[in-house]
Write an enzyme that holds these catalytic residues in place. Structure first.
Site, PDB file in Angstrom:
ATOM      1  N   GLY A 218       0.779  -1.237   0.000  1.00  0.00           N
ATOM      2  CA  GLY A 218       0.000   0.000   0.000  1.00  0.00           C
ATOM      3  C   GLY A 218       0.809   1.285   0.000  1.00  0.00           C
ATOM      4  O   GLY A 218       0.478   2.227  -0.719  1.00  0.00           O
ATOM      5  N   HIS A 245       2.319  14.848   7.884  1.00  0.00           N
ATOM      6  CA  HIS A 245       2.192  13.446   8.289  1.00  0.00           C
ATOM      7  C   HIS A 245       1.658  13.429   9.723  1.00  0.00           C
ATOM      8  O   HIS A 245       2.389  13.143  10.668  1.00  0.00           O
ATOM      9  CB  HIS A 245       3.573  12.780   8.216  1.00  0.00           C
ATOM     10  N   SER A 267       6.509   6.932  10.758  1.00  0.00           N
ATOM     11  CA  SER A 267       5.750   5.709  10.551  1.00  0.00           C
ATOM     12  C   SER A 267       6.028   4.712  11.672  1.00  0.00           C
ATOM     13  O   SER A 267       7.185   4.503  12.041  1.00  0.00           O
ATOM     14  CB  SER A 267       6.153   5.086   9.218  1.00  0.00           C
ATOM     15  N   CYS A 269       5.247   4.898  14.838  1.00  0.00           N
ATOM     16  CA  CYS A 269       5.664   5.490  16.113  1.00  0.00           C
ATOM     17  C   CYS A 269       4.481   6.008  16.911  1.00  0.00           C
ATOM     18  O   CYS A 269       4.645   6.820  17.825  1.00  0.00           O
ATOM     19  CB  CYS A 269       6.668   6.607  15.876  1.00  0.00           C
ATOM     20  N   GLY A 270       3.263   5.581  16.604  1.00  0.00           N
ATOM     21  CA  GLY A 270       2.163   5.881  17.505  1.00  0.00           C
ATOM     22  C   GLY A 270       1.082   6.846  17.038  1.00  0.00           C
ATOM     23  O   GLY A 270       0.213   7.199  17.823  1.00  0.00           O
ATOM     24  N   SER A 273      -2.210   4.735  17.052  1.00  0.00           N
ATOM     25  CA  SER A 273      -2.606   4.302  18.395  1.00  0.00           C
ATOM     26  C   SER A 273      -2.992   5.488  19.280  1.00  0.00           C
ATOM     27  O   SER A 273      -3.806   5.348  20.187  1.00  0.00           O
ATOM     28  CB  SER A 273      -1.552   3.408  19.032  1.00  0.00           C
ATOM     29  N   ARG A 415      10.622   7.903  18.161  1.00  0.00           N
ATOM     30  CA  ARG A 415      11.197   6.839  18.995  1.00  0.00           C
ATOM     31  C   ARG A 415      12.533   7.317  19.513  1.00  0.00           C
ATOM     32  O   ARG A 415      13.509   7.363  18.772  1.00  0.00           O
ATOM     33  CB  ARG A 415      11.409   5.562  18.172  1.00  0.00           C
TER      34      ARG A 415
HETATM   35  N1  LIG Z   1       6.371   1.165  23.727  1.00  0.00           N
HETATM   36  C1  LIG Z   1       5.349   1.753  23.140  1.00  0.00           C
HETATM   37  N2  LIG Z   1       4.999   1.385  21.895  1.00  0.00           N
HETATM   38  C2  LIG Z   1       3.975   2.029  21.310  1.00  0.00           C
HETATM   39  C3  LIG Z   1       3.262   3.055  21.974  1.00  0.00           C
HETATM   40  N3  LIG Z   1       2.316   3.511  21.140  1.00  0.00           N
HETATM   41  C4  LIG Z   1       2.445   2.821  19.998  1.00  0.00           C
HETATM   42  N4  LIG Z   1       3.433   1.916  20.099  1.00  0.00           N
HETATM   43  C5  LIG Z   1       3.897   0.962  19.074  1.00  0.00           C
HETATM   44  O1  LIG Z   1       4.016   1.663  17.847  1.00  0.00           O
HETATM   45  C6  LIG Z   1       3.539   0.871  16.785  1.00  0.00           C
HETATM   46  C7  LIG Z   1       2.247   1.419  16.250  1.00  0.00           C
HETATM   47  O2  LIG Z   1       2.368   2.583  15.702  1.00  0.00           O
HETATM   48  P1  LIG Z   1       1.109   3.206  14.969  1.00  0.00           P
HETATM   49  O3  LIG Z   1       0.400   4.114  15.879  1.00  0.00           O
HETATM   50  O4  LIG Z   1       0.254   2.154  14.357  1.00  0.00           O
HETATM   51  O5  LIG Z   1       1.911   3.912  13.836  1.00  0.00           O
HETATM   52  P2  LIG Z   1       1.608   5.155  12.938  1.00  0.00           P
HETATM   53  O6  LIG Z   1       2.334   6.317  13.475  1.00  0.00           O
HETATM   54  O7  LIG Z   1       0.157   5.291  12.735  1.00  0.00           O
HETATM   55  O8  LIG Z   1       2.359   4.673  11.636  1.00  0.00           O
HETATM   56  P3  LIG Z   1       2.048   4.724  10.087  1.00  0.00           P
HETATM   57  O9  LIG Z   1       0.690   4.153   9.849  1.00  0.00           O
HETATM   58  O10 LIG Z   1       3.140   3.847   9.562  1.00  0.00           O
HETATM   59  O11 LIG Z   1       2.221   6.136   9.661  1.00  0.00           O
HETATM   60  C8  LIG Z   1       3.143  -0.465  17.341  1.00  0.00           C
HETATM   61  O12 LIG Z   1       4.181  -1.369  17.163  1.00  0.00           O
HETATM   62  C9  LIG Z   1       2.864  -0.123  18.800  1.00  0.00           C
HETATM   63  O13 LIG Z   1       3.027  -1.233  19.618  1.00  0.00           O
HETATM   64  C10 LIG Z   1       3.628   3.382  23.319  1.00  0.00           C
HETATM   65  O14 LIG Z   1       3.040   4.235  23.956  1.00  0.00           O
HETATM   66  N5  LIG Z   1       4.666   2.700  23.846  1.00  0.00           N
HETATM   67  O1  LIG Z   2       2.397   4.529   3.740  1.00  0.00           O
HETATM   68  C1  LIG Z   2       2.546   3.501   4.371  1.00  0.00           C
HETATM   69  O2  LIG Z   2       3.175   2.494   3.997  1.00  0.00           O
HETATM   70  C2  LIG Z   2       1.901   3.417   5.679  1.00  0.00           C
HETATM   71  C3  LIG Z   2       2.164   4.592   6.458  1.00  0.00           C
HETATM   72  O3  LIG Z   2       1.276   5.240   6.942  1.00  0.00           O
HETATM   73  C4  LIG Z   2       3.561   5.010   6.629  1.00  0.00           C
HETATM   74  O4  LIG Z   2       4.480   4.242   6.305  1.00  0.00           O
HETATM   75  O5  LIG Z   2       3.756   6.115   7.151  1.00  0.00           O
HETATM   76 MN   LIG Z   3       2.033   7.123   7.818  1.00  0.00          MN
END
Ligand SMILES: Nc1nc2c(ncn2[C@@H]2O[C@H](COP(=O)(O)OP(=O)(O)OP(=O)(O)O)[C@@H](O)[C@H]2O)c(=O)[nH]1
Ligand SMILES: O=C([O-])CC(=O)C(=O)O
Ligand SMILES: [Mn+2]
Length: 622
Positions: A218, A245, A267, A269-270, A273, A415
């Site tokens: 994707g 972003h 990406s 990093c939370g 979530s 991170r």
């Molecule tokens: N240790 C720790 N890990 C976390 C925390 N919040 C999220 N994570 C970890 O970060 C990752 C999830 O990140 P997402 O929130 O899905 O990532 P995103 O920023 O939406 O990323 P993209 O979709 O790639 O842009 C998972 O592996 C979680 O376990 C936290 O508070 N503590």
């Molecule tokens: O674009 C993707 O592969 C998923 C995403 O949100 C990122 O990596 O930041």
């Molecule tokens: Mn992203």
């Protein structure tokens, strides 16, 4: 039009004819002829056309049905599980080198990609789809047309973006639209892209067109997501707004007060979530537009769905998405383990079968890949694709508002195991933009191909997608404040602090407390402690919020450990960042160096008085 009439059957041709846009017609005629598909299907906004695409994803075997109705699974090639940074290039005239950006000579790149795409759709069906970025008919709207031979990609876009056929009709010749041309290329038995050595993602900034070939993941293929992002950053910098972003969410304050935040983290990093925290309200989880409207920064979600990371989603920390993933709403699971029609993923908090099918094909526990690495049940970057309308805590009004929402605060995070405290507030816009946004560093993750866990410079969490010289991008950011009567407050968070033994210093849900604190700060409802790097929370306020939000006792010891000002690490970071901007980026606003210098001075002075590691209690009341 004559050409199109020959290339398309009657029904499809009529759909294109209804759009009064010669530029679009020319583009379609040229590319349909070049790609040589056996068949072309044009998607209007009708539910029938959407259903056709979904059916084709199953028919061609790119998705398989799961036990729960409306759930499907898609697999990408074992070596096509993340964004391919090395083969993603910006096409610029003369191939001009731009620090930190991966550029290539435009003519050469176009020649190469055209060669790779010539006749690539022989024997296949081409889907022509229309979507918009941002809410329809608003200051945020950008129309886009997608050509793809992957029904999975088109299906994903129907879940993630607002339909745009009618919008193209409405705009006619005035549509300033983006173009995406994608082919998954030749497929293997598992229906995954085969010719990965010829995987290319080329971004033509001049024509606002992106080409992507020999890949399905994707992040490399969904035109309106990270491919469009490069184009919107360029437009935003030219036009004086922000394309970021960032998630967009509502944090609920006292007495029903609604405060909207954006948050930029690299990406994995939370972002997702954070935006999904069950007691707050989600508007978007990945991409935001922020536009100055009558002196107010107004934000909107570029998308209307989530392409989220599934690893670690468990019923305790993520009750809402857990519930959604177990209900019969439309979902595409990608690169997860499937056994007897049920999806499973790493760290899901329930037992996982010892065999099944996953991103490596037939899988059993202990299976190793060609490199000798043990293959986990699901890929770390396995994802789910689902529309936001299914979230019980979605803020629909904010999502659909053509005027967006007023942004109260903007958050930056990454991170970082040893430098930044869990949360702090900038002294002002420029302090935040420079020391929190432009100075962001984060350890690399499985969201991109390559080594993980390496600390990397990643300003505004956007470096992978940057499409203009960094200096111009930062200039636009610093100037943005001048367009506002009241700028959003800037914050930085760090969810990833560790102790000497590598243990996390915070729990996943602690972020819910930091959010409540930031909400109160936006309105000046609580005091804070002034430190050399910004304002941090007082212990008493956090202790109260931990109790209220998580029903947890928050000890003075935890607070002190987490919020200690780590002067040597902070000074080393300033050193690194300054060197990068001076020696590697070049041509950045002088203001950036001033702000870093001021911060360094404050840290040196504090070290004189309090030593290397400064307890927050020592600074309280000073
Ligand atoms: N240790 C720790 N890990 C976390 C925390 N919040 C999220 N994570 C970890 O970060 C990752 C999830 O990140 P997402 O929130 O899905 O990532 P995103 O920023 O939406 O990323 P993209 O979709 O790639 O842009 C998972 O592996 C979680 O376990 C936290 O508070 N503590
Ligand atoms: O674009 C993707 O592969 C998923 C995403 O949100 C990122 O990596 O930041
Ligand atoms: Mn992203």
């Amino acid at each position: 039009m004559e050409k199109l009439e020959k290339l398309l059957d009657r029904e499809q041709f009529e759909k294109i004819k209804a759009l009064n846009n010669p530029e679009l017609h020319e583009f379609l005629a040229e590319w349909i002829e070049w790609l040589e598909p056996d068949k072309v299907f044009v998607c209007t906004d009708s539910p029938e056309d959407e259903a056709y695409v979904k059916w084709k994803a199953l028919y061609y075997g790119e998705e398989k049905m799961l036990e729960t109705p409306n759930h499907t699974v898609h697999y990408d090639n074992y070596y096509d599980q993340a964004r391919d940074k090395a083969n993603t290039k910006l096409l610029v005239p003369g191939g001009k080198a731009i620090p930190f950006l991966n550029t290539k000579d435009r003519d050469e790149g176009l020649r190469e990609i055209r060669e790779l795409m010539k006749g690539v759709m022989k024997g296949k069906e081409l889907f022509v789809c229309f979507f918009v970025l941002g809410p329809r008919n608003s200051v945020f709207t950008i129309p886009a047309v997608q050509l793809t031979d992957s029904a999975y990609v088109a299906h994903s876009e129907f879940i993630l973006y607002r339909k745009g056929y009618e919008e193209f009709k409405r705009l006619g010749r005035n549509a300033r639209f983006f173009r995406f041309v994608h082919s998954e290329g030749e497929l293997d038995d598992r229906k995954t892209s085969k010719n990965l050595d010829k995987r290319r993602i080329y971004i033509d900034l001049l024509d606002e067109t992106v080409y992507s070939v020999n890949t399905q993941y994707g992040g490399n293929t969904i035109g309106l997501k990270k491919l469009a992002f490069r184009l919107t950053i360029q437009r935003a910098v030219r036009e004086g707004w922000l394309s970021e972003h960032m998630f967009l969410m509502r944090v609920n304050g006292p007495d029903g007060r609604k405060t909207y935040f954006t948050g930029a983290y690299p990406s994995m990093c939370g972002k997702t979530s954070t935006a999904m925290i069950s007691w707050e309200n989600i508007v978007g989880d990945d991409l935001s537009f922020i536009v100055p409207v009558n002196g107010v920064a107004r934000g909107a979600n570029v998308e209307k769905g989530v392409f989220g990371i599934i690893q670690g989603v468990n019923p305790e920390d993520d009750p809402i998405i857990w519930e959604i993933l177990h209900s019969p709403v439309e979902i595409i699971f990608s690169n997860v383990l499937v056994k007897d029609g049920k999806p499973y993923w790493n760290e899901m908090g329930v037992p996982i079968p010892d065999e099944g099918e996953n991103h490596s094909g037939k899988w059993w526990r202990g299976k190793k890949d060609a490199e000798g690495n043990e293959i986990p049940p699901s890929h770390k970057n396995a994802r789910f694709t689902v529309s936001l309308e299914h979230f019980p805590n979605v803020d629909m009004e904010a999502l659909e508002n053509p005027c967006g929402v007023e942004v109260g605060g903007m958050i930056f995070g990454g991170r970082d195991k040893d430098t930044w405290p869990p949360v702090r507030e900038a002294f002002n816009w420029r302090h935040g933009i420079v020391t929190m946004g432009a100075a962001l560093e984060s350890e690399t993750t499985a969201a991109t191909l390559g080594k993980e866990g390496v600390r990397a410079f990643n300003p505004m969490a956007i470096l992978d997608f940057m499409s203009v010289p960094l200096g111009e991008y930062l200039r636009n950011y610093l100037d943005f404040e001048k367009k506002l009567r009241k700028a959003p407050k800037i914050f930085a968070v760090n969810y990833f602090l560790r102790d000497e033994n590598g243990n996390w210093l915070n729990h996943k849900l602690d972020k819910g407390v930091w959010l409540k604190w930031m909400e109160l700060r936006v309105h000046g409802d609580v005091g804070a402690i002034e430190t050399p790097i910004g304002y941090i929370p007082k212990y008493a306020d956090l202790a109260r919020l931990f109790k209220e939000v998580l029903d947890k006792e928050y000890t003075r010891e935890e607070y002190e450990k987490q919020f200690t000002i780590r002067v040597p690490e902070l000074l080393a970071k300033i050193e690194r960042i300054e060197t990068i901007y001076r020696e590697k980026v070049g041509e950045v606003p002088e203001e950036l160096f001033q702000v870093l210098e001021e911060e360094r001075k404050r840290l040196l002075e504090a070290r004189e008085r309090y030593g290397d590691y400064i307890s927050p209690f020592a600074l309280e009341g000073k």
